[in-house]
Design an enzyme around this catalytic site. Structure first.
Site, short mmCIF file in Angstrom:
data_model
loop_
_atom_site.label_atom_id
_atom_site.label_comp_id
_atom_site.label_asym_id
_atom_site.label_seq_id
_atom_site.Cartn_x
_atom_site.Cartn_y
_atom_site.Cartn_z
N GLU A 1 -62.25 -52.96 -29.61
CA GLU A 1 -61.76 -53.67 -30.80
C GLU A 1 -62.94 -54.30 -31.51
OE1 GLU A 1 -58.70 -57.31 -31.96
OE2 GLU A 1 -59.84 -57.37 -30.10
N ASP B 1 -60.83 -55.23 -25.46
CA ASP B 1 -60.45 -56.31 -26.38
C ASP B 1 -61.70 -57.06 -26.85
OD1 ASP B 1 -58.40 -58.05 -27.60
OD2 ASP B 1 -59.18 -59.55 -26.20
#
Length: 643
Positions: free
Chosen positions: A396, A359
């Site tokens: 990400e 993330d």
């Protein structure tokens, strides 16, 4: 009469805007090299190996000499390239040179002496000026590529919204309070709350047993790998506010449910990757609670406190997500470096995850003056690859991630900047995002802008990584493709063809394949409808065809990439492998029918070669360097030939 597009007496000269609107001879479009097997052999080379590099151009191109430019420990040098003996009636000429890999990363480009002067050719194209090394082609020696990814079709699942396999584990109304809101259970047919804190603490009951029982559905669709949004213990439905990195949330079935999912996937030859949040944790994580209460706590240096207890660094200022501080050596040991670190733990049996999605990888280990992203990124890679050299390490990043994609950190990113955003701009409108405002361009984004944007990001990373970037049309953080396409199913299909046939790894966001979403709503986390009467069955069959093609086509798994046409509403490109050619034609509007058909001679496609269209079964044969096509409209076609 249609002539070859490389015949300078037949067609107007080509204009390349990158050279200050300089007009270039049409044969320049035929000059091509990329990192695929037809141009670089062997693939997956090691230090000390000698590689054969090849360059292709039209047989009629007035190229007098070609040199390969590389460097040895920073000292530049040239190698002459040798013309290959031409094949009878071949539309192409080839040159080759041998280059020994002496460094982990080797840069190279080409210098062409032509009747039109000297030209440099690198990963960003042809240049009259002398370019820097920044966009050279790059070879990686000893890079451990996850081989299984190359033919994978991913499917992203937001666990709470996919399927409820065990109602006994569901969150109950009022079970707990989080951020001043009571947790509540929702019926599967209720629409989600659009925004606000209430949206974070409503639960539909989707869980890991639900995913396990739907694997036959996914396998039938053609999916070979899953990407699961966070599953570790947390208080929100998205679970990016993790409170325990070592345990699967009990509401998702706990650790046994993940082990069972692993076994079920293995029986079907399928894989999965997990989503981890190493940049921050939840405010209720015991690490943070201890650090907040005591400056001498064992985890005190895991966070940055300006003044205890409530003045601390948080992700984007969101106080419920305190940012982890990688100046702490102890934190590094716990997260990735130590023998029992989080990154290592879930790659081991009985869970044996096949990789990670990190993330906000763009922000990891970056905090003001402490810019530790490279050090930490390399450390994570080392730990992950020690556990499983074939693990897929993906991050990400909505922005320029090319510095993380040089072979020493990530294998891939969610390719927003290098794929998703350009595609969205092209099928909808160019947009800039301000806080609380979206600025839209009035004019349509040009097809040339699409082609140039895609090329810029391909050119900035080694081909070995370009071929495994994680490409998607929507995700849990973006509007669904049905909304972006304005409800136009033909445009939806066009975008899907682009995703499945462009270099990289395609990912279907759950429900995308059955038309989940609407033209009038940006909602992206709806429950998956399991009543087939609610599905667009034709769209699902279309995705099945694309998935089947992606998994068996040598041109898509290992082929090169070359743009054939970028005009007002039409984008066409070639994927070429040693025994297969595949041409995608993508139209966002009525399209323009090229007078002579699609120009393919610049891709070294010979006259007489027959192509078959994937969806219709139509046949077409190349004549005078062109592939005759039926009238184009919004949508896409895929033309395939064996060579």
């Amino acid at each position: 009469v249609c002539r070859s597009p490389l015949d300078q007496n037949a067609l107007p000269i080509l204009t390349l805007p990158t050279e200050n609107q300089m007009t270039l001879p049409a044969y320049f479009a035929s000059i091509h090299h990329d990192g695929s097997r037809r141009y670089v052999q062997p693939q997956d080379a090691q230090l000390g190996d000698t590689l054969t590099l090849r360059l292709r151009a039209a047989a009629s191109a007035p190229i007098q000499r070609v040199l390969l430019r590389s460097d040895d420990d920073g000292e530049g040098f040239f190698l002459p390239m040798t013309p290959e003996d031409p094949l009878p009636a071949s539309p192409a000429r080839w040159w080759r040179a041998e280059l020994k890999l002496k460094m982990p990363v080797t840069h190279y480009r080409f210098l062409l002496f032509t009747a039109d002067g000297p030209w440099w050719y690198n990963a960003s194209g042809l240049h009259a000026h002398t370019p820097t090394d920044a966009e050279d082609f790059r070879l990686l020696a000893g890079y451990e590529a996850p081989q299984w990814v190359r033919s994978a079709v991913f499917y992203q699942i937001f666990p709470d919204r996919f399927d409820d396999g065990d109602p006994a584990s569901n969150v109950r109304d009022g079970e707990y309070e989080y951020r001043g809101r009571q947790a509540r259970h929702r019926r599967w047919d209720e629409p989600p709350t659009a925004t606000g804190l209430e949206a974070m603490v409503e639960f539909y009951g989707g869980d890991l047993p639900g995913i396990t029982r739907r694997l036959d559905y996914l396998q039938d669709l053609g999916v070979s790998a899953l990407y699961l949004n966070p599953i570790f213990t947390a208080y929100s439905n998205h679970r990016y506010d993790v409170c325990d990195y070592y345990n699967v949330d009990p509401h998702l079935g706990g650790n046994p449910a993940l082990a069972e999912l692993r076994q079920a996937l293995s029986r079907r030859g399928m894989r999965y990757i997990l989503d981890i949040v190493p940049n921050h944790c939840g405010v209720l994580h015991p690490w943070f609670a201890a650090a907040q209460a005591d400056a001498n706590a064992p985890t005190a240096d895991f966070f940055t406190f300006h003044r205890r207890p409530d003045d601390y660094t948080a992700w984007l200022g969101v106080k419920t997500l305190p940012k982890l501080n990688y100046r702490s050596e102890k934190l590094r040991q716990v997260m990735y470096a130590g023998p029992e670190a989080v990154f290592r733990h879930w790659l081991r049996p009985p869970y044996s995850a096949d990789g990670w999605r990190i993330d906000v990888a763009n922000m990891l280990a970056r905090q003001g003056r402490d810019q530790l992203a490279v050090e930490v990124g390399r450390g994570i890679r080392q730990a992950v690859k020690q556990e499983n050299p074939q693990a897929y390490l993906m991050g990400e990043n909505f922005f320029d991630a090319t510095s993380q994609l040089q072979g020493d950190m990530l294998d891939a990113v969610m390719n927003y900047a290098g794929f998703s955003l350009p595609v969205w701009y092209w099928i909808s409108k160019f947009a800039a995002f301000l806080k609380g405002e979206v600025v839209l361009a009035e004019q349509r984004w040009t097809t040339q802008a699409l082609a140039d944007s895609l090329q810029a990001f391909r050119a900035s990373i080694p081909w070995a990584l370009a071929r495994q970037q994680f490409n998607s049309l929507n995700s849990h953080d973006t509007a669904r493709i049905r909304f972006t396409a304005g409800g136009d199913l033909a445009l939806n299909r066009a975008a899907a063809v682009l995703m499945f046939t462009y270099p990289g790894v395609p990912c279907i966001y759950y429900g995308e394949e059955v038309g989940l979403g609407s033209a009038g709503s940006v909602e992206k986390r709806q429950p998956m409808p399991w009543n087939p009467q609610a599905w667009d069955l034709d769209l699902r069959a279309f995705y099945q065809q694309l998935a089947a093609l992606r998994k068996e086509s040598s041109a898509l798994i290992a082929g090169g990439f070359q743009v054939l046409l970028a005009q007002a509403d039409t984008f066409a490109f070639l994927r070429d492998a040693e025994q297969e050619l595949l041409i995608s034609v993508i139209c966002r509007g009525p399209g323009e029918q090229p007078a002579c058909g699609l120009p393919v001679a610049q891709g070294a496609v010979p006259d007489g070669l027959e192509f078959v269209e994937l969806f219709s079964g139509a046949r077409a044969r190349v004549v005078n360097g062109h592939l005759p096509l039926p009238a184009m409209s919004t949508g896409a076609s895929i033309w395939r030939a064996r060579i």
